[in-house]
Write a protein that holds these residues in place. Structure first.
Motif, mmCIF file in Angstrom:
data_model
loop_
_atom_site.group_PDB
_atom_site.id
_atom_site.type_symbol
_atom_site.label_atom_id
_atom_site.label_comp_id
_atom_site.label_asym_id
_atom_site.label_seq_id
_atom_site.Cartn_x
_atom_site.Cartn_y
_atom_site.Cartn_z
ATOM 1 N N ILE A 252 0.843 -1.190 0.000
ATOM 2 C CA ILE A 252 0.000 0.000 0.000
ATOM 3 C C ILE A 252 0.880 1.242 0.000
ATOM 4 N N ARG A 253 0.613 2.151 -0.941
ATOM 5 C CA ARG A 253 1.340 3.425 -1.034
ATOM 6 C C ARG A 253 0.507 4.578 -0.468
ATOM 7 N N GLU A 254 -0.815 4.505 -0.668
ATOM 8 C CA GLU A 254 -1.739 5.510 -0.127
ATOM 9 C C GLU A 254 -3.003 4.788 0.324
ATOM 10 N N ARG A 255 -3.536 5.219 1.461
ATOM 11 C CA ARG A 255 -4.772 4.620 1.975
ATOM 12 C C ARG A 255 -5.687 5.716 2.491
ATOM 13 N N LEU A 256 -6.954 5.620 2.114
ATOM 14 C CA LEU A 256 -8.014 6.450 2.675
ATOM 15 C C LEU A 256 -9.072 5.499 3.207
ATOM 16 N N VAL A 257 -9.386 5.596 4.497
ATOM 17 C CA VAL A 257 -10.378 4.726 5.116
ATOM 18 C C VAL A 257 -11.726 5.450 5.120
ATOM 19 N N MET A 258 -12.709 4.809 4.532
ATOM 20 C CA MET A 258 -14.067 5.340 4.510
ATOM 21 C C MET A 258 -14.930 4.475 5.435
ATOM 22 N N THR A 259 -15.538 5.088 6.427
ATOM 23 C CA THR A 259 -16.453 4.364 7.304
ATOM 24 C C THR A 259 -17.858 4.523 6.749
ATOM 25 N N ASP A 260 -18.465 3.413 6.380
ATOM 26 C CA ASP A 260 -19.800 3.438 5.797
ATOM 27 C C ASP A 260 -20.873 3.017 6.789
ATOM 28 N N TRP A 261 -20.453 2.340 7.866
ATOM 29 C CA TRP A 261 -21.435 1.787 8.800
ATOM 30 C C TRP A 261 -20.743 1.459 10.101
ATOM 31 N N PHE A 262 -21.429 1.684 11.217
ATOM 32 C CA PHE A 262 -20.919 1.202 12.497
ATOM 33 C C PHE A 262 -22.098 0.956 13.432
ATOM 34 N N ARG A 263 -21.827 0.164 14.449
ATOM 35 C CA ARG A 263 -22.846 -0.164 15.442
ATOM 36 C C ARG A 263 -22.146 -0.383 16.767
ATOM 37 N N GLU A 264 -22.650 0.277 17.803
ATOM 38 C CA GLU A 264 -22.142 0.081 19.153
ATOM 39 C C GLU A 264 -23.205 -0.655 19.958
ATOM 40 N N TYR A 265 -22.833 -1.797 20.489
ATOM 41 C CA TYR A 265 -23.733 -2.589 21.327
ATOM 42 C C TYR A 265 -23.408 -2.288 22.783
ATOM 43 N N SER A 266 -24.399 -2.084 23.589
ATOM 44 C CA SER A 266 -24.169 -1.707 24.982
ATOM 45 C C SER A 266 -23.708 -2.876 25.850
ATOM 46 N N ASP A 267 -23.642 -4.056 25.258
ATOM 47 C CA ASP A 267 -23.182 -5.223 26.007
ATOM 48 C C ASP A 267 -22.370 -6.127 25.084
ATOM 49 N N SER A 268 -21.905 -7.212 25.626
ATOM 50 C CA SER A 268 -21.171 -8.219 24.871
ATOM 51 C C SER A 268 -21.607 -9.578 25.389
ATOM 52 N N ALA A 269 -21.393 -10.586 24.614
ATOM 53 C CA ALA A 269 -21.742 -11.936 25.047
ATOM 54 C C ALA A 269 -20.964 -12.310 26.309
ATOM 55 N N ASP A 270 -21.530 -13.199 27.101
ATOM 56 C CA ASP A 270 -20.830 -13.722 28.282
ATOM 57 C C ASP A 270 -19.871 -14.810 27.809
ATOM 58 N N TRP A 271 -18.621 -14.441 27.651
ATOM 59 C CA TRP A 271 -17.632 -15.361 27.111
ATOM 60 C C TRP A 271 -17.224 -16.427 28.110
ATOM 61 N N SER A 272 -17.569 -16.262 29.381
ATOM 62 C CA SER A 272 -17.186 -17.258 30.376
ATOM 63 C C SER A 272 -17.919 -18.575 30.155
ATOM 64 N N MET A 273 -19.059 -18.542 29.491
ATOM 65 C CA MET A 273 -19.835 -19.755 29.227
ATOM 66 C C MET A 273 -19.394 -20.446 27.938
ATOM 67 N N GLY A 274 -18.669 -19.757 27.081
ATOM 68 C CA GLY A 274 -18.223 -20.348 25.827
ATOM 69 C C GLY A 274 -19.329 -20.400 24.799
ATOM 70 N N LEU A 275 -18.970 -20.718 23.587
ATOM 71 C CA LEU A 275 -19.903 -20.833 22.482
ATOM 72 C C LEU A 275 -20.750 -22.079 22.667
ATOM 73 N N LEU A 276 -22.041 -21.903 22.844
ATOM 74 C CA LEU A 276 -22.974 -23.019 23.072
ATOM 75 C C LEU A 276 -22.536 -23.875 24.258
ATOM 76 N N GLY A 277 -21.930 -23.246 25.251
ATOM 77 C CA GLY A 277 -21.499 -23.942 26.453
ATOM 78 C C GLY A 277 -20.196 -24.711 26.309
ATOM 79 N N GLN A 278 -19.535 -24.578 25.167
ATOM 80 C CA GLN A 278 -18.286 -25.291 24.907
ATOM 81 C C GLN A 278 -17.088 -24.422 25.300
ATOM 82 N N ARG A 279 -16.023 -25.063 25.736
ATOM 83 C CA ARG A 279 -14.792 -24.354 26.057
ATOM 84 C C ARG A 279 -14.246 -23.707 24.789
#
Length: 176
Positions: free
Chosen positions: A129-156
């Motif tokens: 890359i010699r030149e870069r321009l970043v265009m933000t077209d969309w964003f979303r802020e979620y007020s929470d996050s998944a509980d990662w302590s339980m794992g995906l579908l209860g799996q480690r």
């Protein structure tokens, strides 16, 4: 306008090298691997990235502290359009970035999406890359996050890490 199949065939190696460079950048920022990020940019790059404008070293100094404060990040690259012009290429690639952050002791997810508008340059048979321009077209802020302590579908879960602790650095060999 479309690109003829015979032209794509003649340009295939250059096109693939450009895509690989985009993927190195995404992996480098997610793993906080400064050398991998450097491998995607020419040293004299000009990157205009959100509120930042500067070269590769300045970008690393600006972005890495913010990224280190995040629990996890994942940048995906898609919809890559490449127009080759000799040893230069105009490249538009869509990105989708996941960021798990902590705000006031609470985990939350922030997703940003947009496009990298890049001018690539080929020097000594290498595309970066010699030149870069970043265009933000969309964003979303979620007020929470998944509980990662339980794992995906209860799996480690084996959660990815950062350079050099992520298992990819011992299990895979990349010569970038």
């Amino acid at each position: 306008m479309t690109t003829k199949t015979s032209q794509i065939l003649a340009e295939l190696a250059d096109r693939e090298a450009i895509r690989e460079c985009l993927y190195r950048y995404a992996r480098g920022v997610d793993r906080l691997d400064a050398d991998m990020v450097r491998s995607a940019y020419w040293p004299d790059v000009v990157d205009k990235h959100l509120e930042f404008e500067g070269n590769a070293e300045e970008f690393i100094a600006w972005a890495f502290p913010a990224m280190q404060a995040m629990d996890q990040t994942m940048h995906l690259i898609g919809n890559v359009l490449i127009a080759l012009h000799g040893d230069q290429a105009d490249v538009e690639s869509y990105f989708y970035g996941y960021h798990r952050i902590t705000v006031d002791g609470r985990k939350m997810d922030v997703i940003g999406a947009g496009r990298y508008l890049d001018r690539f340059e080929k020097r000594e048979d290498e595309w970066r890359i010699r030149e870069r321009l970043v265009m933000t077209d969309w964003f979303r802020e979620y007020s929470d996050s998944a509980d990662w302590s339980m794992g995906l579908l209860g799996q480690r879960l084996d959660i990815g890490g950062r350079f050099p602790d992520d298992p990819s650095y011992t299990r895979l060999r990349f010569d970038f």
